[in-house]
Design a protein around this motif. Structure first.
Motif, PDB file in Angstrom:
ATOM      1  N   THR A 694     -16.041 -40.665  22.982  1.00 48.43           N
ATOM      2  CA  THR A 694     -16.966 -39.708  23.570  1.00 48.43           C
ATOM      3  C   THR A 694     -17.875 -39.176  22.474  1.00 48.43           C
ATOM      4  O   THR A 694     -17.389 -38.692  21.445  1.00 48.43           O
ATOM      5  CB  THR A 694     -16.212 -38.547  24.238  1.00 48.43           C
ATOM      6  N   ALA A 695     -19.163 -39.314  22.669  1.00 58.04           N
ATOM      7  CA  ALA A 695     -20.124 -38.890  21.661  1.00 58.04           C
ATOM      8  C   ALA A 695     -20.196 -37.371  21.584  1.00 58.04           C
ATOM      9  O   ALA A 695     -19.763 -36.654  22.494  1.00 58.04           O
ATOM     10  CB  ALA A 695     -21.499 -39.473  21.980  1.00 58.04           C
ATOM     11  N   SER A 696     -20.744 -36.871  20.508  1.00 59.08           N
ATOM     12  CA  SER A 696     -20.978 -35.432  20.404  1.00 59.08           C
ATOM     13  C   SER A 696     -22.070 -35.042  21.397  1.00 59.08           C
ATOM     14  O   SER A 696     -22.977 -35.825  21.690  1.00 59.08           O
ATOM     15  CB  SER A 696     -21.395 -35.057  18.984  1.00 59.08           C
ATOM     16  N   GLN A 697     -21.964 -33.845  21.925  1.00 58.58           N
ATOM     17  CA  GLN A 697     -22.984 -33.347  22.845  1.00 58.58           C
ATOM     18  C   GLN A 697     -23.833 -32.326  22.106  1.00 58.58           C
ATOM     19  O   GLN A 697     -23.439 -31.174  21.916  1.00 58.58           O
ATOM     20  CB  GLN A 697     -22.349 -32.725  24.088  1.00 58.58           C
ATOM     21  N   GLN A 698     -25.009 -32.794  21.662  1.00 58.79           N
ATOM     22  CA  GLN A 698     -25.932 -31.912  20.959  1.00 58.79           C
ATOM     23  C   GLN A 698     -27.132 -31.537  21.809  1.00 58.79           C
ATOM     24  O   GLN A 698     -27.937 -30.696  21.398  1.00 58.79           O
ATOM     25  CB  GLN A 698     -26.387 -32.588  19.658  1.00 58.79           C
ATOM     26  N   ARG A 699     -27.250 -32.159  22.987  1.00 55.20           N
ATOM     27  CA  ARG A 699     -28.303 -31.771  23.936  1.00 55.20           C
ATOM     28  C   ARG A 699     -27.772 -30.599  24.765  1.00 55.20           C
ATOM     29  O   ARG A 699     -27.269 -30.768  25.877  1.00 55.20           O
ATOM     30  CB  ARG A 699     -28.697 -32.938  24.832  1.00 55.20           C
ATOM     31  N   VAL A 700     -27.876 -29.415  24.214  1.00 61.65           N
ATOM     32  CA  VAL A 700     -27.341 -28.223  24.873  1.00 61.65           C
ATOM     33  C   VAL A 700     -28.458 -27.216  25.088  1.00 61.65           C
ATOM     34  O   VAL A 700     -29.496 -27.239  24.406  1.00 61.65           O
ATOM     35  CB  VAL A 700     -26.213 -27.583  24.044  1.00 61.65           C
ATOM     36  N   ASP A 701     -28.238 -26.334  26.054  1.00 60.75           N
ATOM     37  CA  ASP A 701     -29.203 -25.284  26.340  1.00 60.75           C
ATOM     38  C   ASP A 701     -29.115 -24.210  25.254  1.00 60.75           C
ATOM     39  O   ASP A 701     -28.172 -24.178  24.451  1.00 60.75           O
ATOM     40  CB  ASP A 701     -28.894 -24.684  27.714  1.00 60.75           C
ATOM     41  N   ARG A 702     -30.081 -23.321  25.258  1.00 64.83           N
ATOM     42  CA  ARG A 702     -30.023 -22.197  24.317  1.00 64.83           C
ATOM     43  C   ARG A 702     -28.750 -21.390  24.574  1.00 64.83           C
ATOM     44  O   ARG A 702     -28.373 -21.156  25.714  1.00 64.83           O
ATOM     45  CB  ARG A 702     -31.254 -21.297  24.497  1.00 64.83           C
ATOM     46  N   ASN A 703     -28.092 -20.975  23.517  1.00 63.15           N
ATOM     47  CA  ASN A 703     -26.867 -20.162  23.576  1.00 63.15           C
ATOM     48  C   ASN A 703     -25.678 -20.944  24.132  1.00 63.15           C
ATOM     49  O   ASN A 703     -24.684 -20.345  24.560  1.00 63.15           O
ATOM     50  CB  ASN A 703     -27.081 -18.892  24.420  1.00 63.15           C
ATOM     51  N   GLU A 704     -25.740 -22.261  24.137  1.00 64.07           N
ATOM     52  CA  GLU A 704     -24.606 -23.106  24.531  1.00 64.07           C
ATOM     53  C   GLU A 704     -24.087 -23.833  23.294  1.00 64.07           C
ATOM     54  O   GLU A 704     -24.870 -24.277  22.443  1.00 64.07           O
ATOM     55  CB  GLU A 704     -25.027 -24.117  25.589  1.00 64.07           C
ATOM     56  N   LEU A 705     -22.759 -23.963  23.180  1.00 64.57           N
ATOM     57  CA  LEU A 705     -22.147 -24.549  21.995  1.00 64.57           C
ATOM     58  C   LEU A 705     -22.296 -26.066  21.966  1.00 64.57           C
ATOM     59  O   LEU A 705     -22.203 -26.733  22.996  1.00 64.57           O
ATOM     60  CB  LEU A 705     -20.662 -24.197  21.931  1.00 64.57           C
ATOM     61  N   ILE A 706     -22.515 -26.599  20.768  1.00 64.08           N
ATOM     62  CA  ILE A 706     -22.470 -28.044  20.531  1.00 64.08           C
ATOM     63  C   ILE A 706     -21.009 -28.467  20.432  1.00 64.08           C
ATOM     64  O   ILE A 706     -20.170 -27.735  19.897  1.00 64.08           O
ATOM     65  CB  ILE A 706     -23.233 -28.401  19.244  1.00 64.08           C
ATOM     66  N   THR A 707     -20.683 -29.657  20.943  1.00 65.05           N
ATOM     67  CA  THR A 707     -19.311 -30.159  20.893  1.00 65.05           C
ATOM     68  C   THR A 707     -19.283 -31.481  20.142  1.00 65.05           C
ATOM     69  O   THR A 707     -20.088 -32.382  20.418  1.00 65.05           O
ATOM     70  CB  THR A 707     -18.751 -30.369  22.313  1.00 65.05           C
ATOM     71  N   GLU A 708     -18.351 -31.597  19.207  1.00 65.91           N
ATOM     72  CA  GLU A 708     -18.229 -32.805  18.409  1.00 65.91           C
ATOM     73  C   GLU A 708     -17.612 -33.945  19.227  1.00 65.91           C
ATOM     74  O   GLU A 708     -16.872 -33.726  20.171  1.00 65.91           O
ATOM     75  CB  GLU A 708     -17.382 -32.540  17.164  1.00 65.91           C
ATOM     76  N   GLY A 709     -17.927 -35.177  18.828  1.00 66.09           N
ATOM     77  CA  GLY A 709     -17.382 -36.349  19.493  1.00 66.09           C
ATOM     78  C   GLY A 709     -15.937 -36.619  19.085  1.00 66.09           C
ATOM     79  O   GLY A 709     -15.416 -36.031  18.130  1.00 66.09           O
ATOM     80  N   TYR A 710     -15.297 -37.549  19.786  1.00 63.00           N
ATOM     81  CA  TYR A 710     -13.904 -37.861  19.493  1.00 63.00           C
ATOM     82  C   TYR A 710     -13.559 -39.240  20.041  1.00 63.00           C
ATOM     83  O   TYR A 710     -14.309 -39.819  20.848  1.00 63.00           O
ATOM     84  CB  TYR A 710     -12.977 -36.800  20.092  1.00 63.00           C
ATOM     85  N   PHE A 711     -12.417 -39.757  19.586  1.00 57.74           N
ATOM     86  CA  PHE A 711     -11.926 -41.066  20.028  1.00 57.74           C
ATOM     87  C   PHE A 711     -10.448 -40.934  20.373  1.00 57.74           C
ATOM     88  O   PHE A 711      -9.666 -40.404  19.578  1.00 57.74           O
ATOM     89  CB  PHE A 711     -12.108 -42.116  18.929  1.00 57.74           C
ATOM     90  N   LEU A 712     -10.070 -41.386  21.568  1.00 62.20           N
ATOM     91  CA  LEU A 712      -8.692 -41.295  22.037  1.00 62.20           C
ATOM     92  C   LEU A 712      -8.165 -42.681  22.392  1.00 62.20           C
ATOM     93  O   LEU A 712      -8.914 -43.544  22.866  1.00 62.20           O
ATOM     94  CB  LEU A 712      -8.596 -40.400  23.275  1.00 62.20           C
ATOM     95  N   ILE A 713      -6.877 -42.877  22.179  1.00 65.70           N
ATOM     96  CA  ILE A 713      -6.211 -44.119  22.570  1.00 65.70           C
ATOM     97  C   ILE A 713      -5.046 -43.773  23.492  1.00 65.70           C
ATOM     98  O   ILE A 713      -4.234 -42.892  23.189  1.00 65.70           O
ATOM     99  CB  ILE A 713      -5.707 -44.905  21.346  1.00 65.70           C
ATOM    100  N   ASP A 714      -4.984 -44.452  24.626  1.00 71.51           N
ATOM    101  CA  ASP A 714      -3.914 -44.280  25.603  1.00 71.51           C
ATOM    102  C   ASP A 714      -3.231 -45.618  25.852  1.00 71.51           C
ATOM    103  O   ASP A 714      -3.799 -46.682  25.601  1.00 71.51           O
ATOM    104  CB  ASP A 714      -4.464 -43.751  26.936  1.00 71.51           C
ATOM    105  N   ALA A 715      -2.016 -45.575  26.360  1.00 71.04           N
ATOM    106  CA  ALA A 715      -1.269 -46.788  26.697  1.00 71.04           C
ATOM    107  C   ALA A 715      -0.473 -46.558  27.973  1.00 71.04           C
ATOM    108  O   ALA A 715      -0.067 -45.432  28.271  1.00 71.04           O
ATOM    109  CB  ALA A 715      -0.339 -47.190  25.552  1.00 71.04           C
ATOM    110  N   HIS A 716      -0.250 -47.641  28.711  1.00 69.55           N
ATOM    111  CA  HIS A 716       0.479 -47.559  29.977  1.00 69.55           C
ATOM    112  C   HIS A 716       1.261 -48.843  30.191  1.00 69.55           C
ATOM    113  O   HIS A 716       0.798 -49.941  29.861  1.00 69.55           O
ATOM    114  CB  HIS A 716      -0.482 -47.342  31.143  1.00 69.55           C
ATOM    115  N   MET A 717       2.461 -48.712  30.764  1.00 66.88           N
ATOM    116  CA  MET A 717       3.270 -49.870  31.151  1.00 66.88           C
ATOM    117  C   MET A 717       3.961 -49.544  32.459  1.00 66.88           C
ATOM    118  O   MET A 717       4.428 -48.422  32.670  1.00 66.88           O
ATOM    119  CB  MET A 717       4.309 -50.215  30.077  1.00 66.88           C
TER     120      MET A 717
END
Length: 772
Positions: A694-717
């Motif tokens: 998930t990329a960082s969200q830097q397209r934010v409105d005035r007075n809205e916080l920027i959120t950094e991106g992240y990478f997650l790994i999941d597994a299922h059986m």
């Protein structure tokens, strides 16, 4: 609606194509197979038949109790699987439900697929689908987001009726038990107009009723454990059918305690506060559901009566109520208790559905129901000037909503035409209580008429068009909050709402077409949309605790009007599939919640106790666009690779600023293994490993916080095993394998810089008992 489920170790007869027809993973016997619109053969006990295909050939599959399926077979194919979905003709879960939705705009999910993706809430269970995100508040509360839109822009339809339980704010969840879902469809784009004028973002169409395929009794028991909050969930289901009578009962119960996060501190307004033992205090909860249905099915007349109850009690993180203080976060030694602040929610529903076959090509269908939704928000007052002598002294906000609704329509199906026309109506009334104020008592009446038609000149082409007229009236009276001194004596009043009466009406339309060639399928839809302002958008004036904001409505809002354009392109070749679905929407006056940058609401002398920044409802012309991409590649007979991507761009055309609460770009990659076994003790085995960036969200409105991106790994059986002739399904999943510290841009706790839940292991065991 169809899907390629992958390759198979089965060997085809010489110079022929092998097809296998399944429902919920099991082969279906005696399915009628038509080639070039002429009957050819039927499937055997395993759901298999062999077809001599020399060129591209249209195929049609039909079977009593299932939806008809159409596709095109190619001479290059050796083996192909089709999934048939149980027919809902006798129930018609939506007033204008159609089999002609584009496969690029509709995602259909069966019960077994949902169980493989099962999460604590239904919204979280759907977040793997491109274009679907989730607004969360810990592990117990969440609501769906479709293409960046949420609240009353996303319609939740259950058994033909709109669920009224999550439109008041981001902390009001869906209140639908994911374990009771039989089938589920997610509709996006202009096609949602066929359901209602309000579903600007999309529709989640849920069917919890199942007409058993065979006579007898079926019972299932399912138990689930999750490690991140030590959740224990149990669900039981009983279905029976005798001749034309059928019924079902579902019950479930869930209990969980404070959940764990990969952090020891969090930050609010530059203050660093502790998270003791990495557990968020007071985030446990309990949830109970019960459902029952009784019906009779015949070719001429069918009916079913359904009732359900949903109750939950959830703790709210102690640092998410008013200004966070360290003394409120001290460990109380009990991670399963539910203390203040908390919320108690309940939803009760009774509905009835009728289907009458008036003529061979003409039917009449009706859905009608009543709902009661009660929400109690409890907490300690933020100041002393509160009268605590009432029946429930710690009740901040009580929201009680009653809804009556009805959909009735005529459906005519001819050789090449299908017509649907009808009326939909509803009435709501709401009562408030508690020592705080959020929204006033109100009444709302809705009525609509519609006509839709589908022309199908061939098995590979169809055109759909429709219009609907809607009228809405929303009224409420002025309300003043009493001001009290230290002795709880009333010394004055503060206006919080003034008289309001809004009447709105509009004509909307949609047109769509879908065309299929040998390897390519294309779709197009366009429409004019309309949505009336909701009660929270015009009448709210209070604190949403946990979001740290004072929300202020706007009585001068106009109805939301705009235009939607959806395109779809899908390419398939043996073992490969690629689809892309871009969308383009223009709104003349889009209504949204905007951070004002001020801590003082208009007309008030001082901020409300415990409030944060004031968010105001405003309107503006906006451009809303984006896309979803899905790619699949069969690597071997048992392995396949799936990749997806999604992006939403939402811009205020007046201020040239982004619309707040827009999800960031994200992409996933997943490798899957699936194999069926002929041995007696094992039926099938599957596993998958997925990564989501998930990329960082830097397209934010005035007075809205920027959120950094992240990478997650999941597994299922998971797999199905046989024990003394009893099928036992076992599912094991690990989410966030590496215990990544990340923040969801749409989370209610984002303003606290709180991370999402840490590593979570889930084990599910399901046992089915059948008696013929």
């Amino acid at each position: 609606m169809w899907s390629i489920l992958g390759t198979s170790p089965l060997c085809a007869q010489e110079n022929s194509l092998t097809i296998k027809v399944l429902s919920q993973g099991k082969g279906i016997e005696n399915v009628n197979v038509y080639l070039n619109q002429k009957y050819y053969t039927s499937t055997n006990k395993e759901g298999i038949c062999y077809l001599p295909i020399q060129k591209a050939t249209p195929i049609l599959l039909s079977h009593l109790g299932y939806e008809t399926l159409q596709d095109t077979l190619l001479p290059s194919q050796v083996y192909k699987e089709f999934a048939l979905y149980p027919s809902e003709k006798w129930l018609q879960t939506v007033q204008v439900n159609s089999n002609h939705h584009s496969v690029l705009q509709e995602k259909r999910i069966l019960k077994n697929e949902l169980e493989e993706r099962l999460q604590p809430t239904l919204a979280q269970s759907l977040a793997y689908i491109p274009g679907v995100n989730v607004i969360s508040m810990g592990t117990g509360i969440s609501k769906p987001v479709i293409r960046g839109m949420f609240n009353n822009r996303v319609l939740i339809i259950e058994n033909g009726l709109k669920k009224e339980m999550q439109q008041w704010g981001s902390d009001h969840g869906m209140m639908v038990d994911p374990q009771s879902v039989n089938t589920l469809s997610i509709i996006k784009g202009a096609a949602v107009l066929q359901y209602s004028a309000d579903g600007v973002g999309g529709v989640i169409d849920i069917n919890t009723l199942a007409y058993p395929e065979k006579e007898g009794v079926t019972a299932t028991l399912q138990n689930t454990y999750r490690s991140v909050n030590h959740e224990i969930a149990t669900a039981a289901e009983l279905q029976w059918r005798r001749q034309q009578w059928f019924g079902q009962v579902n019950v479930s119960g869930t209990s969980f305690r404070d959940y764990k996060v990969p952090a020891t501190t969090f930050e609010y307004n530059e203050y660093i506060l502790p998270i003791f033992d990495q557990h968020l205090k007071n985030t446990g909860g309990q949830r109970y559901t019960v459902k029952g249905a009784l019906g009779h099915h015949s070719e001429q007349f069918s009916w079913v009566v359904h009732g359900s109850g949903y109750q939950e009690k959830l703790g709210i993180f102690a640092g998410a109520h008013g200004v966070p203080r360290e003394e409120d976060l001290l460990d109380d030694g009990d991670r399963r208790n539910i203390a203040l602040p908390s919320q108690e929610n309940s939803h009760w529903q009774i509905d009835a559905h009728f289907h009458s076959q008036l003529k061979e090509d003409l039917s009449w269908e009706t859905d009608a129901g009543w709902q009661s939704n009660l929400r109690l928000e409890k907490g300690l007052p933020h100041h002393n000037n509160i009268d605590l002598s009432g029946k429930d002294p710690y009740l901040e906000n009580g929201l009680q909503l009653h809804t009556y609704s009805m959909n009735s329509r005529l459906v005519q199906k001819m050789d090449f035409w299908e017509w649907k026309g009808g009326i939909a109506a509803g009435h709501q009334y709401h009562q408030r209580s508690g020592y705080e104020f959020l929204i006033p008592d109100y009444q709302q009446t809705n009525a609509g008429v519609y006509v839709f038609t589908t022309y199908t000149p061939s098995t590979v082409w169809n055109i759909t068009g429709g219009v609907r007229y809607d009228f809405t009236q929303l009224t409420y009276e002025a309300f003043e909050m009493p001001l009290r001194n230290g002795q709880s004596e009333i010394v004055g009043y503060t206006p919080r709402a003034s008289d309001y009466q809004g009447r709105f009406h509009n004509l909307s339309w949609v047109v769509s077409t879908e065309r299929q060639w040998e390897q390519v399928q294309a779709s197009f839809s366009a429409g004019r949309i309309f949505r009336t302002p909701a009660i929270n958008e015009v009448g709210i004036n209070g604190i949403h605790h946990g979001t740290f904001r004072h929300e202020w409505g706007n009585k001068d809002l106009n109805p939301e009007r705009g235009y939607q354009l959806d395109l779809g392109l899908q390419w398939k070749q043996r073992g490969s599939e690629l689809s892309i679905a871009p969308f383009f929407n223009y709104f003349g006056n889009y209504i949204y919640l905007k951070p004002s940058g001020s801590f003082l609401a208009p007309g008030m002398e001082k901020p409300l106790p415990g409030a944060g920044q004031v968010y105001t409802y405003t309107e503006s012309s906006t451009l809303h666009t984006g896309f979803e991409v899905n790619a699949q590649q069969s690597l071997t007979k048992t392995y396949s690779l799936v990749a997806t991507a999604e992006y939403v761009y939402h811009q205020n055309l007046r201020t040239r600023t982004p619309i707040p609460f827009t999800p960031p770009f994200s992409t996933t990659a997943e490798i899957r293994y699936k194999k069926e076994f002929p041995v007696q003790w094992m039926k099938h085995l599957q596993y998958r490993i997925s990564g989501r960036w998930t990329a960082s969200q830097q397209r934010v409105d005035r007075n809205e916080l920027i959120t950094e991106g992240y990478f997650l790994i999941d597994a299922h059986m998971g797999g199905t095993f046989m024990l003394y002739h009893l099928p036992i399904e076992i599912q094991f999943s690990i989410n966030n394998i590496f215990n990544t510290n990340y923040q969801n841009h749409l989370s209610r706790y984002r303003i606290l810089n709180l991370p999402e839940a840490g590593r979570n292991m889930m084990l599910t065991l399901k046992i089915a008992l059948n008696k013929g």
